[in-house]
Design a protein around this motif. Structure first.
Motif, PDB file in Angstrom:
ATOM      1  N   MET B   6       0.841  -1.188   0.000  1.00 10.26           N
ATOM      2  CA  MET B   6       0.000   0.000   0.000  1.00 10.26           C
ATOM      3  C   MET B   6       0.871   1.232   0.000  1.00 10.26           C
ATOM      4  O   MET B   6       1.891   1.292   0.678  1.00 10.26           O
ATOM      5  N   VAL B   8       0.649   5.283   0.664  1.00  7.46           N
ATOM      6  CA  VAL B   8      -0.250   6.110   1.427  1.00  7.46           C
ATOM      7  C   VAL B   8       0.361   7.490   1.598  1.00  7.46           C
ATOM      8  O   VAL B   8       1.529   7.615   1.902  1.00  7.46           O
ATOM      9  N   ASN B  10      -1.127   9.741   3.766  1.00  7.35           N
ATOM     10  CA  ASN B  10      -2.180   9.920   4.759  1.00  7.35           C
ATOM     11  C   ASN B  10      -3.520   9.392   4.246  1.00  7.35           C
ATOM     12  O   ASN B  10      -4.354   8.962   5.012  1.00  7.35           O
ATOM     13  N   TYR B  11      -3.725   9.412   2.949  1.00  3.80           N
ATOM     14  CA  TYR B  11      -4.862   8.718   2.380  1.00  3.80           C
ATOM     15  C   TYR B  11      -4.302   7.804   1.304  1.00  3.80           C
ATOM     16  O   TYR B  11      -3.231   8.053   0.781  1.00  3.80           O
ATOM     17  N   PRO B  12      -5.010   6.739   0.967  1.00  2.61           N
ATOM     18  CA  PRO B  12      -4.393   5.728   0.093  1.00  2.61           C
ATOM     19  C   PRO B  12      -4.191   6.247  -1.332  1.00  2.61           C
ATOM     20  O   PRO B  12      -5.097   6.835  -1.919  1.00  2.61           O
ATOM     21  N   HIS B  27      -6.869  -2.194   4.700  1.00  2.00           N
ATOM     22  CA  HIS B  27      -7.046  -0.752   4.878  1.00  2.00           C
ATOM     23  C   HIS B  27      -7.012  -0.404   6.352  1.00  2.00           C
ATOM     24  O   HIS B  27      -6.344   0.539   6.763  1.00  2.00           O
ATOM     25  N   VAL B  30      -3.442  -0.927   7.720  1.00  2.00           N
ATOM     26  CA  VAL B  30      -2.476   0.077   7.298  1.00  2.00           C
ATOM     27  C   VAL B  30      -2.803   1.424   7.924  1.00  2.00           C
ATOM     28  O   VAL B  30      -1.915   2.150   8.353  1.00  2.00           O
ATOM     29  N   HIS B  31      -4.072   1.709   8.012  1.00  4.54           N
ATOM     30  CA  HIS B  31      -4.461   2.987   8.625  1.00  4.54           C
ATOM     31  C   HIS B  31      -3.955   3.074  10.042  1.00  4.54           C
ATOM     32  O   HIS B  31      -3.422   4.089  10.482  1.00  4.54           O
ATOM     33  N   LEU B  34      -0.282   3.782  10.542  1.00  5.55           N
ATOM     34  CA  LEU B  34       0.200   5.159  10.404  1.00  5.55           C
ATOM     35  C   LEU B  34       0.548   5.749  11.769  1.00  5.55           C
ATOM     36  O   LEU B  34       1.426   6.590  11.887  1.00  5.55           O
ATOM     37  N   PRO B 116      -0.022  15.283  -8.530  1.00  4.64           N
ATOM     38  CA  PRO B 116       0.330  14.831  -7.182  1.00  4.64           C
ATOM     39  C   PRO B 116      -0.907  14.775  -6.297  1.00  4.64           C
ATOM     40  O   PRO B 116      -1.703  15.706  -6.275  1.00  4.64           O
ATOM     41  N   GLY B 117      -1.048  13.660  -5.626  1.00  3.86           N
ATOM     42  CA  GLY B 117      -2.202  13.503  -4.756  1.00  3.86           C
ATOM     43  C   GLY B 117      -3.271  12.603  -5.338  1.00  3.86           C
ATOM     44  O   GLY B 117      -4.145  12.133  -4.630  1.00  3.86           O
ATOM     45  N   ASP B 118      -3.203  12.373  -6.625  1.00  3.70           N
ATOM     46  CA  ASP B 118      -4.175  11.485  -7.248  1.00  3.70           C
ATOM     47  C   ASP B 118      -3.780  10.030  -7.009  1.00  3.70           C
ATOM     48  O   ASP B 118      -2.612   9.731  -6.806  1.00  3.70           O
TER      49      ASP B 118
END
Lengths: 1201, 137
Positions: B6, B8, B10-12, B27, B30-31, B34, B116-118
């Motif tokens: 995964m 990440v 902060n969001y996947p 999920h 992994v969350h 963090l 970036p971020g997508d």
């Protein structure tokens, strides 16, 4: 003789076997034993090790054991701790005889026994006593017993034999020998220890290598390696001791894993027995002998082995002062145990695990207490969490295991005895674990725990308690955009809310779930159906407002027309493009957009509509985590207010308030529960409404239309679905449109640049209908004026244009004309359209043109300025419009295309009238048929035409005026001509009339002049004075009104002012240039005036101009003109005339200066008055005189070479 | 054997798990991990010497999984979740897997068309992860 393991001393305790010669020697050793055991460990030895391991300082400690041959370890015995590292033979024999007789033999036997067992580490200690030596003085020191023994036993190793001097005495010699003995002993012991340890390790490795052979037992090997660990532990080499255990651990783990992979070993069978009980372990005891025995006997279970191993590791870790590692390893152990039990297919029940935990926890608290708590925090927390998790597993097995009574732990027994107690413990544990997680800052873990607690509550049927935990974890997933857990949690929340009967929240959650693509189609349909079902219920409850953004995505808004600016009642199409996220088509009763009305002036809001594209679309940003955090930058330029120069430039971030917001307090737009509170509908707001809209999954477009004037801002969207309203509380970016209202307007404009009078001209009528709609029967009423009739034309048609200037229709126009009004009936025209039509009008040329500005016709000067001769004729039209009670006044300006000019010309008494007709417009005309008539039909008056027919743009016509008898005082003449555009046929010729009046036609005076050279001269020459003789002759008697008479000596005279001026500077007038003469009032009376002039140039010079004026004495002047310029002062005959040119004015500046001086004593003054145009005939006009150049006094020599 | 990789921020950004139906569990795992990553980073901040080490090691073990972490300098976290029973993967293998992932991830970031971020949708990246998973698990 017993195995003694001393911990924490840091010394190695080795076994030394002692053999004493004879019974007496036994006593000797007994005497030395005490000090030997005491003093041996006093000094450290450097321990050099094989395999490059670092040398260490160690203390040696010995365990002395009496030698017994039958007790010597057999070959293959690997017991390191009971191994005889060194054999010492003690003797105090100092007599050679005795030595030879018995001691030597005994030594040989001892040596043989040693050799038999392969022991090479031995020492012979000979204790020498002074007392004994004194007794046997005959013995030579050279052949001492020591030497003999060395000879006999120590072939090459002379150091194997040591002599001690009276160790029990306090002499320096004995002290010295004692300490050297100790050193030797230590060295030898260490040598032996090292060698034997090395051999042990080698053997151990060999044993390990044999592990694949059948019959190999892990337990046996375990014992061997543990022994090594013990040794290291004794040497305080805890690290290495730990390594031994870790190696054992790894080896065992590997075997279990291999077993899991199908590669089983026989010896593992003993570990596969079902777990019946596990009594935990106690870390307080360094070595759990019970378990050790079990292992040694090969009867230990997996958990026994694991726990023993773990307890040993823990002990060593604590020695190493790394207690936190204990906890970490404990957790690992727990996970491992479970794994391994599974792998070994050992049947076990949860309480056994519980036993493990209980033990571990118990031992932690027992061992470390609170002092390490801060160090252990994290691991302990995880421990608790795991503990809790396992405890949760018990729940379902409660019934089955309730009968497990073996557990020695009271709490467990109690907890398992009833469901209530279990739950109480479970909750306690859970809350404790959550709190611990929070305390160490692992919020996500705490929330996950909370979520599983919520699941527990839900199972228990307590959704009330579950809700908050679920919402808490939901918040965390929302804020961090974890979609999958978000969906899952939301689904749980939906279930929870449904049970709690929180309909608003449940529907909101359902809406979100229905549009959640992470869910299956079926689930989405289900949630969608939930909403629809609720919506269709009829109940008195208030409506439920849901956030529209959860089910639809507003994508685009499109205005048509694209300017978003329309007039009242025009169709403004507002196309809303919505993407429905619902899985099924949803039929909305209506969807309305509430709009906010601002009474701003239309057009003033253009800058606010920055988000609207030129093509009329507004794109709404999609809410995504990436775009939410993007910087919205804009350019900032600041101009100083005074001089508009750039004072600063920069970039500004428009959404800083969003970005700078604290993360934890941020509420996402996606959170339904916070958004719900903001879903207040704006009441009483105006709405745009569309009914019966079906939102199908995917993109939809909805069209609204709009109406009343004003500026509207879209505020909210609201879709009604039975009881459910879907509300989008805010629209961003701001969307505005304008609706304006306009009064109808009529304008009339010429088609050409100038309208020409006299010809039919086209004017364009433009009607902007504005809000007025032209109905059938509406007509424009034009009040007729005589000067401008409207011409009828059958083929007139009107064009109707839409507001965007597109031709809509063309229809015929009917014009009815009555005496007073012309009525134009208009075709039906919708509002905000333009009606255009052309009309022919004719403006009659006014027969009496406006009085021209004074032009000097007499001297023929024309000021060529177009404004002067393009005569204008304003024409006002009054129009009655159907939309207004007031008449509209429209003024049209027509230009007269012709300029006409008449002049009276005289030749002596003969008179001629010249009329000049000139076309001044841009149109080409044909001018013809000029005639001149006298209006009064005076008899004996004859107008004789001297013209030929012409058709030019400019016509000059001359008539001779003849009369008989009395000359006519005034003549009213009418000039007429025909005109038509140049290309028009003769039939189109129109008359043009021009009236004028001539007065004082007959010639009164004639002026003749002659210029002669001075006396004695032949010719006039430049620079020479010449004589000018002016003769004035009266040709006819003036009529009474004409002149002022004065009676002088019975003779009637008139006073005349003459003036000789040369405007062209050809002449210099010498002396008096003007004067007053009295003319007798009699025909042919002549008066001559002489003066001198000087030609300034040579050539044919025109005569200086001679002018005549009537001289009016002051008393006779009825009106005193205020014009000082025209004043005659005293006897100075310098006169100023208005019409005189600038050059003359400049000469007369002295006079004007004088006039300024004498302006004060102004009284009645004489005045001069010009004659009428035909009254004076000037014969000098056009007359020239030859002037020769002055006599040449300057010879010019021209030499030609 | 359950495994997941995964990525990440902060969001996947990317997830690949085998088998796919267990994704939700990953999920959650992994969350939660963090938390540990954050803890480790704040710990690293204190010891300057460790700052260059991107590999965060075993984040935390559970009964079923081992969770390994790695963080790029731009604070993007890579997490590999391995079944506890999978003992063939040692620290070194995991470390090299992370390094490979990081290289491939850098390539994705270098793509000018990537926002970036997508979520990462690069096929190249996908195939590298696929081969990695086939090799390793």
């Amino acid at each position: 003789m017993s195995l003694k393991i001393k911990l924490q001393t840091g010394s190695v305790c080795v076994c030394v076997w002692v053999r004493c010669a004879g019974a007496g020697d036994q006593n000797l050793f007994t005497a030395l034993y005490g000090s030997l055991t005491q003093q041996l460990p006093r000094e450290p030895m450097e321990w050099r090790r094989s395999y490059g391991r670092a040398p260490k300082m160690i203390y040696l400690e010995a365990n002395f054991v009496q030698f017994k041959e039958e007790l010597l370890p057999k070959e293959g015995n690997k017991a390191l701790l009971t191994f005889p590292f060194l054999h010492i033979y003690w003797t105090d024999c100092c007599d050679t005889e005795v030595y030879k007789a018995s001691v030597k033999e005994d030594m040989q036997r001892w040596q043989a026994a040693l050799r038999l067992h392969g022991s090479v580490d031995w020492l012979i200690a000979v204790v020498e006593s002074d007392n004994k030596k004194k007794n046997k003085t005959n013995i030579l020191p050279r052949t001492s017993i020591v030497d003999k023994i060395r000879n006999d036993f120590c072939n090459k190793q002379s150091d194997r034999c040591v002599s001690l001097c009276d160790p029990l005495k306090e002499s320096s010699r004995s002290q010295e020998s004692w300490s050297s003995f100790l050193t030797k002993l230590r060295t030898l012991l260490l040598m032996s220890f090292t060698r034997n340890l090395g051999r042990f390790e080698d053997d151990m490795r060999t044993l390990r290598e044999k592990r694949t052979e059948p019959g190999w037992s892990f337990c046996d090997y375990f014992m061997v390696q543990e022994e090594l660990a013990f040794v290291f532990e004794m040497l305080q080499q805890f690290e290495e001791a730990l390594v031994q255990y870790d190696e054992l651990d790894a080896l065992f783990t590997q075997y279990v894993l291999n077993f899991g992979a199908g590669d089983g070993a026989n010896w593992l069978g003993s570990f596969c027995q079902p777990v019946r009980s596990w009594n935990g372990l106690l870390l307080r005891r360094p070595i759990d002998m019970e378990k050790r025995d079990l292992i040694q006997r090969g009867e230990a279970s997996l958990l026994d082995l694991r726990s023993y191993l773990f307890s040993r590791q823990c002990t060593l870790l604590i020695f190493l002062q790394r207690p936190w590692e204990v906890t970490a390893r404990a957790l690992e152990l727990l996970h491992n145990c479970v794994q391994e039990l599974r792998l070994l297919e050992v049947c076990f029940s949860p309480p056994h695990l519980w036993g493990i935990f209980q033990t571990c926890l118990g031992c932690f608290w027992a061992t470390f207490g609170a002092c390490f708590r801060h160090l252990l925090g994290h691991i302990l927390t995880m421990f608790w969490a795991y503990f809790r998790q396992v405890w949760g597993v018990f729940g379902p097995c409660l019934g089955r295991v309730s009968g497990v009574p073996q557990s020695p732990y009271k709490k467990l027994k109690e907890a398992l005895s009833s469901v209530e107690a279990f739950e109480k413990h479970y909750l306690e544990l859970s809350h404790a674990a959550m709190e611990m997680y929070r305390a160490i800052g692992r919020l996500r873990s705490a929330r996950l725990l909370g979520k599983s607690l919520a699941e527990f509550y839900m199972r228990k049927g307590d959704p009330q308690s579950a809700e908050n935990f679920l919402l808490d974890s939901l918040k965390s997933y929302v804020s961090e955009s974890w979609s999958l857990p978000l969906t899952h949690t939301r689904k749980q929340i939906a279930e929870c809310q449904k049970q709690l009967q929180k309909m608003d929240e449940y529907l909101q959650t359902s809406a979100l779930l229905a549009s959640d693509t992470n869910l299956s189609e079926e689930e989405r349909r289900h949630f969608c159906q939930e909403i629809l079902t609720f919506a269709s219920q009829t109940a008195e409850d208030a409506r439920v407002a849901l956030s529209m953004s959860s089910v639809t995505r507003l994508q685009e808004l499109c205005f048509r027309p694209s300017s978003a600016l329309v007039h009242v009642s025009a169709a403004l199409l507002l196309e809303l493009r919505l993407c429905s996220l619902m899985p099924v088509p949803v039929t909305l009763e209506h969807i309305s957009a509430s709009i906010h009305f601002t009474e701003e002036q239309p057009g003033s809001t253009a800058q606010k509509r920055a988000a609207q594209n030129p093509d009329g679309t507004v794109t709404f940003p999609a809410a995504s985590p990436a775009s939410a955090s993007a910087l919205e930058l804009c350019e900032m330029l600041e101009h100083s207010p005074s001089d508009n120069t750039l004072s600063s430039a920069g970039l500004a971030c428009r959404n800083m308030h969003l970005l700078m917001r604290r993360n934890d307090s941020a509420t996402s737009l996606d959170t339904p529960n916070t958004a719900l509170t903001a879903l207040a509908l704006e009441d009483g707001a105006q709405m745009l409404r569309a009914s019966d809209v079906t939102l199908s999954p995917g993109n939809n477009s909805i069209v609204f239309t709009s109406q009343k004037p004003g500026v509207y801002t879209l505020r909210q969207l609201c879709a009604t679905l039975g009881r459910v309203q879907l509300v989008l509380p805010h629209l961003y970016p701001v969307v505005q449109y304008e609706v304006y209202s306009q009064e109808p307007q009529l304008s009339i404009q010429p088609l050409t640049e100038h309208l020409l009078a006299g010809l039919p001209q086209q004017v364009k009528f433009t009607i902007l209908t504005g809000h007025y709609s032209v109905k059938k029967g509406d007509a424009l009423q034009l009040s007729n004026t005589d000067s401008m009739p409207v011409l009828h034309s059958s083929t007139r048609s009107a064009r109707i244009l839409s507001s965007s200037a597109e031709l809509v229709a063309e229809s015929a126009l009917s014009i009815q004309s009555s005496e007073k009004v012309t009525s134009i009936s208009l075709p039906v025209t919708p509002p905000y359209h333009t009606l255009e039509f052309l009309l022919d009008v004719l403006c009659h040329i006014p027969s009496c043109p406006a009085r021209m500005e004074s032009e000097r016709l007499t001297n023929g000067q024309i000021i060529p300025q177009k404004q002067l001769w393009l005569q204008q004729s304003g024409c006002r039209v009054s129009v009655d419009c159907p939309w207004s009670i007031y008449s509209t006044l429209v003024s049209l300006t027509f230009h007269v295309p012709f300029k006409v000019k008449h002049s009276l010309l005289s030749v002596g008494r003969r008179k001629f009238i010249q009329v000049c007709l000139q076309n001044v417009s841009d149109t080409n005309f044909r001018l013809t048929n000029q005639t001149l008539t006298e209006n009064q039909h005076t008899p004996s008056l004859e107008l004789l035409s001297l013209n030929t027919t012409t058709h030019s743009q400019c016509v000059f016509s001359v008539w001779e005026l003849r009369w008989s008898g009395v000359s006519p005082v005034s003549l009213h003449c009418e000039f007429s001509a025909s005109f038509a555009p140049a290309d028009a046929p003769d039939a189109a010729l129109k008359p043009y009339r021009y009236h004028f009046t001539l007065e004082r036609v007959s010639t009164l005076l004639s002026v003749c002049a002659e210029i002669r050279p001075a006396e004695g001269e032949q010719d006039c020459r430049t620079g020479a004075l010449c004589r000018l003789e002016v003769s004035l002759t009266r040709l006819s008697e003036p009529s009474d009104s004409d002149e002022e008479y004065s009676d002088t000596d019975g003779l009637r005279t008139t006073r005349l002012l003459y003036e000789v001026i040369d405007n062209n500077s050809n002449w210099a007038v010498c002396g008096k240039s003007s004067g007053v003469v009295s003319m007798p009032v009699a025909a042919m009376a002549t008066h001559k005036v002489h003066m001198e002039v000087m030609p300034l140039f040579a050539g044919h010079l025109p005569f200086p101009s001679i002018r005549l004026f009537k001289y009016l004495p002051h008393h006779a002047s009825p009106v005193i003109p205020p014009d000082t310029d025209s004043c005659l002062e005293n006897d100075s005959l310098s006169l100023d005339d208005q019409a005189e040119t600038a050059s003359l004015r400049s000469r007369g500046s002295v006079q004007s200066l004088g006039s300024g001086e004498s302006a004060q004593p102004r009284g009645p003054m004489p005045k001069r008055q010009a004659f009428g145009p035909g009254q004076v005939f000037n014969g000098t006009q056009g007359q020239q005189v030859l002037v020769l150049p002055a006599a040449d006094h300057h010879l010019m020599e021209v030499n030609v070479t | 054997m359950q495994t997941a990789i995964m990525i990440v921020a902060n969001y996947p950004l990317y997830i690949r798990s085998v088998p796919t139906q267990g994704e939700l569990k990953f999920h959650y795992t992994v969350h939660t991990s963090l938390d540990v990553v954050e803890e480790k980073i704040s710990g690293v901040g204190k010891a300057l010497a460790d700052q260059r080490e991107l590999y965060l090691g075993l984040l935390y073990p559970t009964e079923d999984y081992k969770v390994y972490g790695y963080m790029t300098n731009s604070k993007v976290k890579f997490v590999i979740v391995v079944d506890s029973s999978n003992t063939s993967l040692r620290d070194n293998e995991i470390r090299s897997m992370f390094r490979k992932l990081h290289n491939s991830f850098t390539d994705v970031m270098c793509n000018p068309f990537y926002n970036p971020g997508d979520p990462i949708q690069s096929k190249a990246f996908d195939s590298i992860v696929s081969t990695m998973m086939v090799q390793a698990f």
